[in-house]
Design a protein around this motif. Structure first.
Motif, mmCIF file in Angstrom:
data_model
loop_
_atom_site.group_PDB
_atom_site.id
_atom_site.type_symbol
_atom_site.label_atom_id
_atom_site.label_comp_id
_atom_site.label_asym_id
_atom_site.label_seq_id
_atom_site.Cartn_x
_atom_site.Cartn_y
_atom_site.Cartn_z
ATOM 1 N N THR A 8 26.910 35.012 25.592
ATOM 2 C CA THR A 8 27.390 34.574 26.900
ATOM 3 C C THR A 8 27.462 35.801 27.785
ATOM 4 N N LEU A 11 26.601 36.887 35.341
ATOM 5 C CA LEU A 11 25.531 37.270 36.260
ATOM 6 C C LEU A 11 26.163 38.087 37.384
ATOM 7 N N VAL A 34 18.335 31.546 31.313
ATOM 8 C CA VAL A 34 19.670 31.509 31.915
ATOM 9 C C VAL A 34 20.066 30.071 32.170
ATOM 10 N N LYS A 35 21.255 29.712 31.702
ATOM 11 C CA LYS A 35 21.825 28.390 31.937
ATOM 12 C C LYS A 35 23.232 28.600 32.464
ATOM 13 N N SER A 36 23.518 28.092 33.640
ATOM 14 C CA SER A 36 24.837 28.279 34.237
ATOM 15 C C SER A 36 25.889 27.522 33.443
ATOM 16 N N GLU A 38 28.932 27.347 34.868
ATOM 17 C CA GLU A 38 29.818 26.951 35.955
ATOM 18 C C GLU A 38 29.403 25.568 36.449
ATOM 19 N N VAL A 40 28.500 23.274 39.274
ATOM 20 C CA VAL A 40 27.985 23.463 40.619
ATOM 21 C C VAL A 40 28.230 22.186 41.404
#
Length: 81
Positions: A8, A11, A34-36, A38, A40
């Protein structure tokens, strides 16, 4: 030797990721996916703008009238010469 590791990270900007752990591979080229993590907001633009205008009104913001904008633009353009 395992060639896939999961970590983890944060960014920092559009190009820099700080990982939460060391990855046991030597320096060199790697592939990063990359996988957010958060959530959105996918609110409609109309709703976002409505909220912005409500907050502006609540703090007493009054947008400039057309004549003020025209005067500002003409003054700015005149300063170019």
């Amino acid at each position: 030797m395992n060639d896939t590791y999961t970590a983890t990270g944060i960014l920092i900007d559009g190009r820099t990721v700080t990982l939460n752990r060391d990855i046991p591979i030597p320096k060199g080229k790697v592939r990063v996916v990359v996988k957010s993590l958060e959530k959105v907001s996918k609110r409609p633009v109309r709703d976002v703008l409505s909220d912005i205008h409500k907050k502006q009104n609540a703090r007493g913001h009054t947008p400039p009238v057309r004549e003020q904008v025209d005067t500002y633009l003409q003054t700015e353009r005149n300063s170019w010469d």
